[in-house]
Design a protein around this motif. Structure first.
Motif, PDB file in Angstrom:
ATOM      1  N   ALA A  90     155.009  90.839  58.509  1.00 36.01           N
ATOM      2  CA  ALA A  90     155.193  90.828  59.958  1.00 36.01           C
ATOM      3  C   ALA A  90     156.464  90.085  60.350  1.00 36.01           C
ATOM      4  CB  ALA A  90     153.976  90.200  60.639  1.00 36.01           C
ATOM      5  N   SER A  91     156.753  88.994  59.644  1.00 33.44           N
ATOM      6  CA  SER A  91     157.923  88.182  59.992  1.00 33.44           C
ATOM      7  C   SER A  91     159.234  88.915  59.735  1.00 33.44           C
ATOM      8  CB  SER A  91     157.908  86.867  59.211  1.00 33.44           C
ATOM      9  OG  SER A  91     158.220  87.076  57.849  1.00 33.44           O
ATOM     10  N   GLN A  92     159.183  89.939  58.865  1.00 30.59           N
ATOM     11  CA  GLN A  92     160.393  90.696  58.536  1.00 30.59           C
ATOM     12  C   GLN A  92     160.510  91.991  59.338  1.00 30.59           C
ATOM     13  OE1 GLN A  92     160.216  91.265  54.258  1.00 30.59           O
ATOM     14  NE2 GLN A  92     159.703  89.119  53.955  1.00 30.59           N
ATOM     15  N   ASP A 127     142.640  84.261  53.142  1.00 27.89           N
ATOM     16  CA  ASP A 127     141.621  85.207  53.556  1.00 27.89           C
ATOM     17  C   ASP A 127     142.290  86.576  53.705  1.00 27.89           C
ATOM     18  OD1 ASP A 127     139.294  83.371  53.902  1.00 27.89           O
ATOM     19  OD2 ASP A 127     140.685  82.385  55.266  1.00 27.89           O
ATOM     20  N   GLN A 128     141.570  87.561  54.247  1.00 31.00           N
ATOM     21  CA  GLN A 128     142.099  88.921  54.359  1.00 31.00           C
ATOM     22  C   GLN A 128     142.642  89.177  55.759  1.00 31.00           C
ATOM     23  OE1 GLN A 128     142.274  91.419  51.790  1.00 31.00           O
ATOM     24  NE2 GLN A 128     141.986  89.527  50.643  1.00 31.00           N
ATOM     25  N   GLY A 129     143.954  89.411  55.846  1.00 37.42           N
ATOM     26  CA  GLY A 129     144.610  89.600  57.129  1.00 37.42           C
ATOM     27  C   GLY A 129     144.739  91.063  57.511  1.00 37.42           C
ATOM     28  N   ILE A 130     144.719  91.336  58.799  1.00 29.79           N
ATOM     29  CA  ILE A 130     144.788  92.692  59.340  1.00 29.79           C
ATOM     30  C   ILE A 130     146.150  92.879  60.003  1.00 29.79           C
ATOM     31  CG2 ILE A 130     143.744  94.351  60.929  1.00 29.79           C
ATOM     32  CD1 ILE A 130     141.129  92.664  60.632  1.00 29.79           C
ATOM     33  N   LEU A 131     147.009  93.653  59.350  1.00 31.74           N
ATOM     34  CA  LEU A 131     148.366  93.913  59.844  1.00 31.74           C
ATOM     35  C   LEU A 131     148.394  95.246  60.572  1.00 31.74           C
ATOM     36  CD1 LEU A 131     151.437  92.986  59.711  1.00 31.74           C
ATOM     37  CD2 LEU A 131     151.617  94.578  57.776  1.00 31.74           C
ATOM     38  N   VAL A 132     148.907  95.234  61.802  1.00 31.30           N
ATOM     39  CA  VAL A 132     148.960  96.442  62.633  1.00 31.30           C
ATOM     40  C   VAL A 132     150.302  96.501  63.351  1.00 31.30           C
ATOM     41  CG1 VAL A 132     146.459  96.493  62.999  1.00 31.30           C
ATOM     42  CG2 VAL A 132     147.929  95.242  64.616  1.00 31.30           C
ATOM     43  N   LYS A 133     150.578  97.645  63.952  1.00 33.24           N
ATOM     44  CA  LYS A 133     151.733  97.729  64.837  1.00 33.24           C
ATOM     45  C   LYS A 133     151.449  96.928  66.095  1.00 33.24           C
ATOM     46  CE  LYS A 133     153.564 102.143  63.239  1.00 33.24           C
ATOM     47  NZ  LYS A 133     153.928 103.540  63.589  1.00 33.24           N
ATOM     48  N   LYS A 134     152.481  96.295  66.611  1.00 33.42           N
ATOM     49  CA  LYS A 134     152.326  95.447  67.780  1.00 33.42           C
ATOM     50  C   LYS A 134     151.666  96.226  68.919  1.00 33.42           C
ATOM     51  CE  LYS A 134     154.867  92.100  70.595  1.00 33.42           C
ATOM     52  NZ  LYS A 134     154.055  90.974  70.122  1.00 33.42           N
ATOM     53  N   ILE A 172     146.915  97.685  57.669  1.00 30.49           N
ATOM     54  CA  ILE A 172     146.918  97.353  56.239  1.00 30.49           C
ATOM     55  C   ILE A 172     146.228  96.005  56.081  1.00 30.49           C
ATOM     56  CG2 ILE A 172     148.323  96.725  54.241  1.00 30.49           C
ATOM     57  CD1 ILE A 172     148.358  99.709  54.839  1.00 30.49           C
ATOM     58  N   ILE A 173     145.279  95.962  55.163  1.00 27.22           N
ATOM     59  CA  ILE A 173     144.533  94.725  54.946  1.00 27.22           C
ATOM     60  C   ILE A 173     144.793  94.221  53.542  1.00 27.22           C
ATOM     61  CG2 ILE A 173     142.254  93.661  54.886  1.00 27.22           C
ATOM     62  CD1 ILE A 173     141.374  95.574  57.039  1.00 27.22           C
ATOM     63  N   GLU A 203     152.288  92.883  63.581  1.00 25.92           N
ATOM     64  CA  GLU A 203     151.671  91.579  63.760  1.00 25.92           C
ATOM     65  C   GLU A 203     150.334  91.521  63.030  1.00 25.92           C
ATOM     66  OE1 GLU A 203     150.798  90.776  67.865  1.00 25.92           O
ATOM     67  OE2 GLU A 203     150.200  92.838  68.272  1.00 25.92           O
ATOM     68  N   VAL A 204     149.963  90.304  62.630  1.00 28.14           N
ATOM     69  CA  VAL A 204     148.658  90.073  62.022  1.00 28.14           C
ATOM     70  C   VAL A 204     147.743  89.621  63.154  1.00 28.14           C
ATOM     71  CG1 VAL A 204     147.350  88.828  60.267  1.00 28.14           C
ATOM     72  CG2 VAL A 204     149.740  89.448  59.839  1.00 28.14           C
ATOM     73  N   VAL A 205     146.859  90.515  63.566  1.00 29.16           N
ATOM     74  CA  VAL A 205     146.078  90.265  64.782  1.00 29.16           C
ATOM     75  C   VAL A 205     144.749  89.587  64.510  1.00 29.16           C
ATOM     76  CG1 VAL A 205     147.101  92.065  66.193  1.00 29.16           C
ATOM     77  CG2 VAL A 205     145.196  92.624  64.662  1.00 29.16           C
ATOM     78  N   ALA A 206     144.287  89.640  63.265  1.00 32.17           N
ATOM     79  CA  ALA A 206     142.982  89.047  62.944  1.00 32.17           C
ATOM     80  C   ALA A 206     142.883  88.894  61.438  1.00 32.17           C
ATOM     81  CB  ALA A 206     141.837  89.910  63.473  1.00 32.17           C
ATOM     82  N   GLN A 207     141.869  88.158  61.006  1.00 28.68           N
ATOM     83  CA  GLN A 207     141.601  88.027  59.582  1.00 28.68           C
ATOM     84  C   GLN A 207     140.097  87.902  59.356  1.00 28.68           C
ATOM     85  OE1 GLN A 207     143.289  84.442  57.808  1.00 28.68           O
ATOM     86  NE2 GLN A 207     143.226  83.381  59.762  1.00 28.68           N
ATOM     87  N   ILE A 208     139.694  88.181  58.131  1.00 27.40           N
ATOM     88  CA  ILE A 208     138.292  88.101  57.736  1.00 27.40           C
ATOM     89  C   ILE A 208     138.172  87.026  56.663  1.00 27.40           C
ATOM     90  CG2 ILE A 208     136.312  89.368  56.824  1.00 27.40           C
ATOM     91  CD1 ILE A 208     137.752  91.965  57.707  1.00 27.40           C
ATOM     92  N   ALA A 209     137.258  86.082  56.853  1.00 29.02           N
ATOM     93  CA  ALA A 209     137.126  84.958  55.928  1.00 29.02           C
ATOM     94  C   ALA A 209     136.516  85.416  54.605  1.00 29.02           C
ATOM     95  CB  ALA A 209     136.252  83.874  56.547  1.00 29.02           C
TER      96      ALA A 209
END
Length: 281
Positions: free
Chosen positions: A214-216, A136-143, A203-204, A222-228
């Motif tokens: 995020a892991s790097q 799905d579409q993940g939402i990457l943001v600063k912690k 960034i989506i 962090e990926v705080v949410a996603q859209i199906a």
């Protein structure tokens, strides 16, 4: 992007692989010398693979030189396919736009693996493999940036990669409207660089790709949410070629025996099933 299966490794129910049914066309299992499958490569002794770099966790990390890449989900898939064919592997970097537009010369490659979402429009100009990956579409943001609803997302400056399904959704699907167009970047290096520099707030792109980034980040992102969306990745073959009949069976085998799930477990760096979903609106 969609994974299917009954493989040996399933990550907390986030990825599910399954066979595509008895009506799928099976690969030609005629073997060449040494018991390898005759994969009819366009170049003798070589599996010619196309991708678009960078492809974090699918093709190394942030490398743009194919010769420098030795790891990644799709790198390992391509290596396994080449081994099944009894071939060595050569990887070529092409633009994502050209790949999905069917603009790569048909006589210059055997298979493309580049985290390409299967869509009806793309199927008009290229041939897709059976699906091997769901996302799905993940939402990457600063912690520390909270996105608990679509209204929260609307308040942010959103970035996407050009020619991706995320860009399409935000520009073309009314339910995805942010009230303003997202900023589009030519590649992920530029997109993630803009997030680091504070030029955008989020960034989506596909959840697993963002989880890898995020892991790097040493905890900075962090990926705080996603859209199906129910999207699926497929390999690409030249339109109308015989490659699908050859490689689909190999890919299905790697899915069914848990090999692809093993690659995902090795490289993802996060479990998409733990990322909360937000509703559009």
């Amino acid at each position: 992007m969609k994974m299917r299966n009954i493989g040996a490794i399933v990550i907390a129910g986030a990825f599910v692989f399954a066979s595509c049914g008895s009506d799928e066309k099976k690969a030609d299992t005629t073997t060449a010398s040494g018991g390898a499958i005759d994969c009819q490569p366009i170049k003798d002794g070589v599996l010619s693979v196309v991708t678009s770099l960078p492809g974090p966790n699918f093709w190394g990390t942030d490398e743009v030189d194919p010769a420098a890449i030795k790891t990644g989900i799709e790198f390992d898939m391509a290596t396994a396919i080449a081994a099944k064919c009894g071939l060595t592997m050569e990887v070529r970097n092409e633009s994502f736009d050209a790949i999905v537009a069917g603009q790569i010369a048909a006589d210059s490659y055997d298979i493309t693996l580049s985290q390409v979402t299967i869509t009806e429009d793309r199927e008009k100009v290229v041939d897709f493999s059976i699906p091997y990956f769901k996302s799905d579409q993940g939402i990457l943001v600063k912690k520390g940036t909270a996105v608990a609803s679509f209204e929260d997302l609307k308040a942010l400056n959103v970035g996407v990669q050009q020619t991706t399904t995320a860009e399409y959704y935000f520009l073309e699907v009314p339910e995805w409207s942010l009230g303003k167009d997202p900023q589009s970047f030519p590649d992920l290096i530029a997109a993630y660089g803009a997030l680091d520099a504070g030029q955008v707030d989020a960034i989506i792109i596909d959840t697993p790709i963002n989880l890898g980034q995020a892991s790097q980040s040493d905890g900075a992102l962090e990926v705080v949410a996603q859209i199906a969306t129910g999207e699926e990745y497929g390999a690409i073959y030249p339109e109308g070629s015989a490659k699908k009949a050859v490689f689909d069976g190999i890919i299905q085998g790697l899915v069914d025996d848990g090999t692809v799930n093993g690659f995902i477990a090795k490289y993802l760096g996060g479990d998409p099933s733990t990322v909360p979903f937000i509703e559009l609106g």
